[in-house]
Design a protein around this motif. Structure first.
Motif: not given
Length: 739
Positions: A99-126
């Motif tokens: 599984a992908i941890p829910i804390q990484w906030q995985p988001y799907h759109s067709r074949a594409r996927l993104s997750v948060f790139a860092q563990a810090s709650r302040e970091a917003q990079q995906r």
């Protein structure tokens, strides 16, 4: 000087090796490999680095990474965390049991996927992925953004992917280099799987023929004709025995041309995919177990949590729904936040104030002052998980009336009359509404859906193909009654023998820090809908010294009396380890002195041990204090925090530090030395309800039982001094008080 690396291509077997590697940010520039490590080799062609396993084939699945993700322009504070997340997504892509941890906030759109790139709650990079580049089965990590962006609008360099894959054939044909750089010089250290060390590096044959004791051997040799419950205190080798039996039975069936399928279920994804798979790797490092198939092409062994199995069958991920994790601080904080919000709504509700609160004024005051009573939200969480969500009780229904007026068990939250329970039903109703609003499902709601699915015509048609012939359940004490009662529906119909289903359950009720184990009653253990089970009991302790075992025996005697027909009896265990130091207690004058003193001692201990900081754990017994210490600047550089069981892989980064966690997050692991901090009088009172006392004793018992050689307990005079729970051990001198 080699050409700048623009892309990395990793075959699916090498992904698993890198998943357990110690990686520094500097490694992500050249991707050099130490010499002769796990059969991996590095080939560089036209700015593309290929990391290949010894059996790599052109037809294998591959992960392709555009290294722009790790460039300074991406602005990632810790690029290695982004790499580790890319590896985890790749594992998930090639193995749906992960599984992908829910804390990484995985988001799907067709074949594409993104997750948060860092563990810090302040970091917003995906970081962004194409899960089917050019229609292939590969995975392409192609970009990173500074903040969440439109998934379909993020540009993708398809030409880079094409050129990287076009060079794969030449990379495979190139001879392996005769020499490589020495270990550690290039920011990467490949390590054994976490579970590898729990097996002492012995093979399956060595374990079966030489290492199992008589009780373990009898369990491993049991036939598949009935359900079996494997009971034993901490350190008696329950998980090891389960893994040995699973692998031995799997190979026996395969070698005789059988088509049986096996499931190994746990309550924790980290335990399943890090510890259990690591143990299997140690028992057979050829990993034959991972590639065995039935004649119809189904995997013969499925490993994961019951929630991952449910999500796989129900397809929640594709529907945009996410389960609410019970396996980490973030998930617990989120649930606590929702419950706290629901309490605030109910407290200010005029109807509740007029109709219910006049009959339970003390409860009203407790709800209003919840900020100074941290146990309140914990008790409500427990009531929801073990009663209301478990039994699908909703406000204004017949079941709700029965709940409000019926008898209660001693372990349940203290709600002495109907108005108290009506208030809880109001809070639960608001809480359910907040879950719906956020499109999040509690784990108990998910299990209720899964149970319903297993009764559908669809599952009836698929059961003979997708069901199992044998189911192993580790950490069964964490399973709710609802989870236990759906196990029989996971089997193929042919697995039934005279009305019995072959489920194998390993458990130690006293390691359960919530009420899931006791809420199901004795039937959850004797016959959870699978037929009457037989008991196998382990009594030899292999983890802890005789001195720690004696201390655990005194703790065991401190559990409140429970009527579970022998399932809650005092365990009689004997250590097979050499003698060591007796557990000790130090009472510090202030909380600050406790933190400084313990972490200084933990670091000194880590420097003296061969395994370094990964062998020293500081476990906090108070959740709010754990969070406070975890974020405190004065000791943050002295530990690696384990805040979820998904963080277990971070143990590889302990080295000159120590591990800082809570007992429930390191269940299933062992350490040379354990410091139990804040065993304070303020958190334990003989006048507490039975459930609250039992949960507290379980947390202390679980934490102390993680230690192999030393247990050091610390209390603070600021919080009432030493806990009363320790009085018996001090009197019996199984615990020594130090000045």
């Amino acid at each position: 000087m080699s050409k700048e690396v623009v892309a990395v291509v990793i075959d699916h077997k090498a992904i698993g090796v890198l998943d357990r590697a110690y990686i520094e940010d500097s490694w992500l520039r050249e991707f050099e490999l130490p010499e002769n490590t796990d059969g991996l080799r590095r080939v560089e062609k036209n700015g593309v680095v290929y990391i290949l396993s010894k059996d790599s084939q052109l037809e294998d699945n591959h992960l392709v990474i555009n290294t722009v993700v790790f460039s300074p322009s991406a602005g990632l504070p810790k690029p290695r965390i982004a790499f580790e997340r890319i590896i985890r997504v790749a594992l998930r892509h090639f193995d749906r049991n992960i599984a992908i941890p829910i804390q990484w906030q995985p988001y799907h759109s067709r074949a594409r996927l993104s997750v948060f790139a860092q563990a810090s709650r302040e970091a917003q990079q995906r970081v962004y992925f194409d899960q089917s580049p050019l229609g292939s089965a590969n995975l392409y990590a192609f970009a990173v953004t500074s903040a969440p962006d439109d998934l379909d609008a993020v540009p993708q360099d398809k030409g880079l992917y094409v050129s990287a894959m076009e060079g794969l054939c030449d990379a495979l044909l190139e001879d392996a280099p005769t020499a490589g750089p020495p270990v550690g010089n290039f920011g990467v250290l490949l390590s054994k799987p976490l579970g590898f060390w729990l097996t002492n590096e012995w093979t399956l044959q060595e374990w079966y023929e030489q290492r199992l004791n008589r009780e373990q051997r009898a369990f491993v040799d049991r036939l598949h004709d009935r359900p079996v419950r494997l009971r034993g205190a901490a350190g008696t080798g329950k998980t090891q025995s389960m893994v040995v039996k699973c692998l031995r039975d799997l190979y026996a069936d395969s070698d005789t041309g059988g088509s049986k399928t096996f499931a190994f279920l746990t309550h924790s994804s980290a335990l399943a995919n890090t510890v259990v798979k690591g143990m299997l790797h140690s028992l057979d490092n050829s990993e034959r177990w991972s590639s065995l198939k039935t004649p119809s092409g189904q995997p013969k062994l499925w490993i994961g949590t019951i929630y991952e199995l449910a999500q796989e069958k129900l397809g929640y991920e594709k529907k945009g729904l996410k389960p609410l994790s019970l396996d980490g601080i973030e998930g617990r904080d989120y649930q606590r936040m929702l419950i706290d919000e629901a309490v605030g709504v109910v407290v200010s509700d005029a109807r509740v104030a007029l109709d219910l609160f006049p009959h339970c004024r003390d409860f009203q005051e407790r709800l209003k002052s919840r900020t100074t009573d941290p146990s309140l939200i914990d008790e409500l969480m427990n009531e929801f998980a073990c009663v209301l969500d478990l039994e699908a009780i909703k406000k204004d229904t017949h079941e709700a009336n029965r709940y409000a007026r019926g008898a209660r068990e001693p372990w349940q939250m203290h709600l002495p009359s109907e108005p108290y329970r009506r208030v809880v039903l109001e809070i639960h109703d608001i809480y359910r509404g907040l879950l719906r609003k956020n499109k999040v499902l509690s784990m108990d709601q998910m299990i209720a859906d899964f149970d319903g699915y297993l009764g559908t015509h669809e599952w009836g048609a698929l059961r003979e193909r997708d069901g199992f012939d044998l189911v192993f359940v580790d950490e069964y004490h964490y399973f709710t009654r609802a989870e236990a009662m759906l196990l029989h529906n996971l089997f193929k119909s042919r697995a039934q023998v005279e009305g019995r289903w072959p489920v194998v359950m390993a458990y130690d009720i006293k390691q359960g820090t919530n009420d899931n184990a006791v809420s199901g009653g004795v039937e959850k253990f004797r016959n959870p809908g699978v037929g009457e089970s037989v008991l196998s009991e382990l009594k030899q302790v292999y983890r802890s010294t005789p001195e720690i075992t004696d201390f655990l025996r005194d703790l065991d005697a401190s559990f409140p009396a429970m009527d579970l027909e022998g399932e809650y009896a005092t365990y009689v265990s004997h250590s097979k380890q050499e003698s060591g130091e007796k557990p000790s207690l130090t009472v510090y004058r202030t909380d600050l002195e406790l933190v400084d003193g313990v972490f200084d001692q933990a670091i000194r201990t880590a420097r003296e041990l061969e395994g370094g900081g990964s062998q020293v754990a500081v476990l906090c017994l108070n959740e709010s204090l754990f969070e406070k210490i975890r974020t405190a600047g004065r000791v943050r550089d002295k530990f690696v925090p384990i805040t979820t069981r998904e963080d277990l892989k971070d143990l590889r980064y302990a080295k000159g530090k120590c591990v800082f966690s809570m007992p429930e997050f390191v269940a299933g692991l062992q350490f040379h030395t354990v410091f139990l901090i804040h065993a304070d009088g303020a958190d334990f009172d003989e006048d507490q309800g039975q459930g609250a006392r039992r949960r507290y004793v379980s947390r202390v018992y679980l934490g102390a039982s993680r230690a192999a050689r030393a247990v050091l307990i610390a209390s603070s005079k600021e919080r009432g001094g030493a806990s009363q729970l320790l009085d018996t051990s001090l009197t019996n001198r199984t615990l020594l008080r130090l000045s």
